[in-house]
Design a protein around this motif. Structure first.
Motif, short mmCIF file in Angstrom:
data_model
loop_
_atom_site.label_atom_id
_atom_site.label_comp_id
_atom_site.label_asym_id
_atom_site.label_seq_id
_atom_site.Cartn_x
_atom_site.Cartn_y
_atom_site.Cartn_z
N THR A 170 36.01 29.28 21.16
CA THR A 170 35.89 30.73 21.37
C THR A 170 35.08 31.39 20.25
OG1 THR A 170 37.99 31.18 20.24
CG2 THR A 170 38.10 30.87 22.62
N PHE A 203 31.79 34.34 20.93
CA PHE A 203 31.82 35.71 21.45
C PHE A 203 31.41 36.73 20.38
CE2 PHE A 203 34.73 33.30 24.17
CZ PHE A 203 34.12 33.54 25.38
N TYR A 246 28.24 39.32 20.59
CA TYR A 246 28.37 40.78 20.59
C TYR A 246 27.66 41.39 19.37
CZ TYR A 246 31.80 41.06 24.43
OH TYR A 246 32.42 41.03 25.66
N TRP A 276 27.64 40.12 30.86
CA TRP A 276 28.62 40.90 31.61
C TRP A 276 28.64 42.37 31.16
CZ3 TRP A 276 29.64 36.60 28.62
CH2 TRP A 276 30.15 36.85 27.36
N VAL A 279 42.88 41.71 29.78
CA VAL A 279 42.63 40.52 28.95
C VAL A 279 41.13 40.34 28.76
CG1 VAL A 279 42.88 38.00 28.88
CG2 VAL A 279 44.72 39.42 29.87
N GLY A 280 40.68 40.15 27.52
CA GLY A 280 39.25 39.91 27.27
C GLY A 280 38.41 41.03 27.86
N GLY A 287 36.02 42.98 26.84
CA GLY A 287 34.61 43.24 26.58
C GLY A 287 34.36 44.70 26.26
N PHE A 307 42.29 44.31 25.31
CA PHE A 307 42.02 43.58 24.07
C PHE A 307 40.90 42.57 24.25
CE2 PHE A 307 43.84 39.27 24.52
CZ PHE A 307 44.59 39.41 25.69
N ASP A 308 40.31 42.24 23.11
CA ASP A 308 39.25 41.23 23.09
C ASP A 308 39.29 40.53 21.75
OD1 ASP A 308 36.58 40.89 25.04
OD2 ASP A 308 36.35 40.07 23.01
N ILE A 309 38.84 39.28 21.75
CA ILE A 309 38.81 38.50 20.51
C ILE A 309 37.69 38.99 19.59
CG2 ILE A 309 37.23 36.68 21.33
CD1 ILE A 309 39.17 34.65 20.00
N SER A 310 36.71 39.68 20.15
CA SER A 310 35.56 40.13 19.36
C SER A 310 35.78 41.53 18.81
CB SER A 310 34.30 40.12 20.23
OG SER A 310 33.29 40.90 19.63
N ALA A 324 42.45 41.23 19.56
CA ALA A 324 43.53 40.24 19.59
C ALA A 324 43.04 38.99 20.31
CB ALA A 324 44.76 40.81 20.33
N LEU A 337 45.12 33.52 22.83
CA LEU A 337 45.82 32.28 22.51
C LEU A 337 46.87 32.48 21.42
CD1 LEU A 337 42.72 29.92 22.68
CD2 LEU A 337 44.33 30.50 24.50
N SER A 365 35.66 31.95 30.85
CA SER A 365 34.68 31.95 29.76
C SER A 365 35.09 31.01 28.63
CB SER A 365 34.51 33.37 29.20
OG SER A 365 35.61 33.75 28.40
N MET A 366 36.27 30.39 28.79
CA MET A 366 36.73 29.41 27.79
C MET A 366 36.62 28.00 28.38
SD MET A 366 40.08 31.22 26.19
CE MET A 366 40.41 32.67 27.13
C1 LIG Z 1 32.97 36.79 30.45
S1 LIG Z 1 33.49 38.00 29.34
C2 LIG Z 1 34.24 39.19 30.44
C3 LIG Z 1 34.50 40.51 29.81
C4 LIG Z 1 35.19 41.54 30.72
N1 LIG Z 1 36.41 40.99 31.29
C5 LIG Z 1 34.24 41.98 31.80
O1 LIG Z 1 34.36 41.50 32.94
O2 LIG Z 1 33.35 42.79 31.51
C6 LIG Z 1 34.91 37.23 28.56
C7 LIG Z 1 35.48 38.11 27.47
O3 LIG Z 1 36.68 37.50 26.98
C8 LIG Z 1 36.70 37.59 25.57
N2 LIG Z 1 37.51 36.46 25.10
C9 LIG Z 1 37.20 35.15 25.14
N3 LIG Z 1 38.20 34.41 24.62
C10 LIG Z 1 39.17 35.29 24.27
C11 LIG Z 1 40.45 35.14 23.67
N4 LIG Z 1 40.92 33.92 23.34
N5 LIG Z 1 41.18 36.24 23.45
C12 LIG Z 1 40.70 37.48 23.78
N6 LIG Z 1 39.48 37.67 24.33
C13 LIG Z 1 38.73 36.59 24.58
C14 LIG Z 1 35.24 37.52 25.15
O4 LIG Z 1 34.99 38.06 23.88
C15 LIG Z 1 34.58 38.31 26.28
O5 LIG Z 1 34.52 39.68 25.97
#
Ligand SMILES: C[S@@+](CC[C@H](N)C(=O)[O-])C[C@H]1O[C@@H](n2cnc3c(N)ncnc32)[C@H](O)[C@@H]1O
Length: 218
Positions: free
Chosen positions: A23, A26, A30, A42, A68-69, A71, A89-92, A113, A116, A137-138
């Motif tokens: 991961t 990301f 960004y 995306w 979740v995630g 973006g 929330f997002d990991i970035s 956040a 995982l 995306s993982m």
């Molecule tokens: C393909 S993008 C989709 C973003 C958003 N869901 C959208 O459709 O516009 C996947 C997103 O998940 C986030 N992400 C990936 N792994 C993550 C994790 N372990 N925890 C939180 N966010 C995560 C990435 O930073 C990214 O923003």
């Protein structure tokens, strides 16, 4: 051929995966996009194409949602528009900073956040959990853990909505993304969640392409 919009994501993903950081791509993606040096594929204004029809008639007033995630927040703003008290929330860190800037004045609470390793108070904490194209995306090595974590965020009586690309059972895939098989969608029915509806639907903007839209409840 790689879609030009996916070139930067593929490059950053390749570099992170080579370092054993599934991961780890990301934030650099960004950050580069923030400086105009990369494209986030995306980065779209509208919510995911399968969300508006799902949301028709849904009133989230008095209920909580976790995106979740998230973006840049396109789907979080949509759940908030339905009345859900939305956390996203997002990991970035950069994605969260930019989401806050793009949606200044929004009711959504944007948080950095890691799915995982989520805050313990989130576990079993949300009436609606929306997972849209984040698990895919993982890499596959994280699939089982990511799936369990997503399911674990749903409150008793709550709902999980999963939107994802489709991968035929047994097909090899050279991601990102790593779309989900039917078996991987079924796997969200864990920890007391049960499936309500699992559909393969045409994308409104490109009806030749189908995606999963699946709902579960606890
Ligand atoms: C393909 S993008 C989709 C973003 C958003 N869901 C959208 O459709 O516009 C996947 C997103 O998940 C986030 N992400 C990936 N792994 C993550 C994790 N372990 N925890 C939180 N966010 C995560 C990435 O930073 C990214 O923003």
């Amino acid at each position: 051929m790689v879609d030009p919009r996916d070139v930067d994501a593929s490059r950053f993903a390749g570099e992170a995966l080579a370092k054993g950081e599934p991961t780890g791509w990301f934030e650099p993606l960004y950050a580069a996009a923030s400086g105009g040096a990369a494209v986030v594929p995306w980065d779209l204004e509208a919510p995911h194409g399968l969300l508006p029809e799902w949301g028709r008639g849904v009133d989230g007033s008095g209920r909580s949602a976790l995106v979740v995630g998230c973006g840049y927040g396109r789907d979080a703003e949509f759940t908030a528009s339905l009345g859900f008290r939305t956390t996203a929330f997002d990991i970035s860190e950069t994605a969260i900073r930019d989401a806050r800037q793009r949606h200044a004045g929004s009711d959504v609470e944007y948080v950095t956040a890691d799915l995982l390793d989520p805050p313990t108070e989130w576990v079993g904490g949300f009436d609606l959990v929306l997972e849209s194209i984040t698990v895919q995306s993982m890499p596959l090595s994280l699939r089982a853990e990511a799936t369990e974590r997503v399911a674990g965020l749903v409150a008793p009586g709550g709902q999980l909505l999963v939107i994802s690309g489709i991968r035929p059972e047994g097909a090899e895939v050279d991601g990102p993304p790593w779309p989900l098989t039917r078996g991987e969608i079924d796997a969200f029915a864990t920890g007391g969640l049960r499936p309500v509806r699992i559909e393969s639907l045409p994308l409104p903007a490109n009806p030749e392409m189908h995606s999963w839209r699946a709902t579960f409840t606890r």
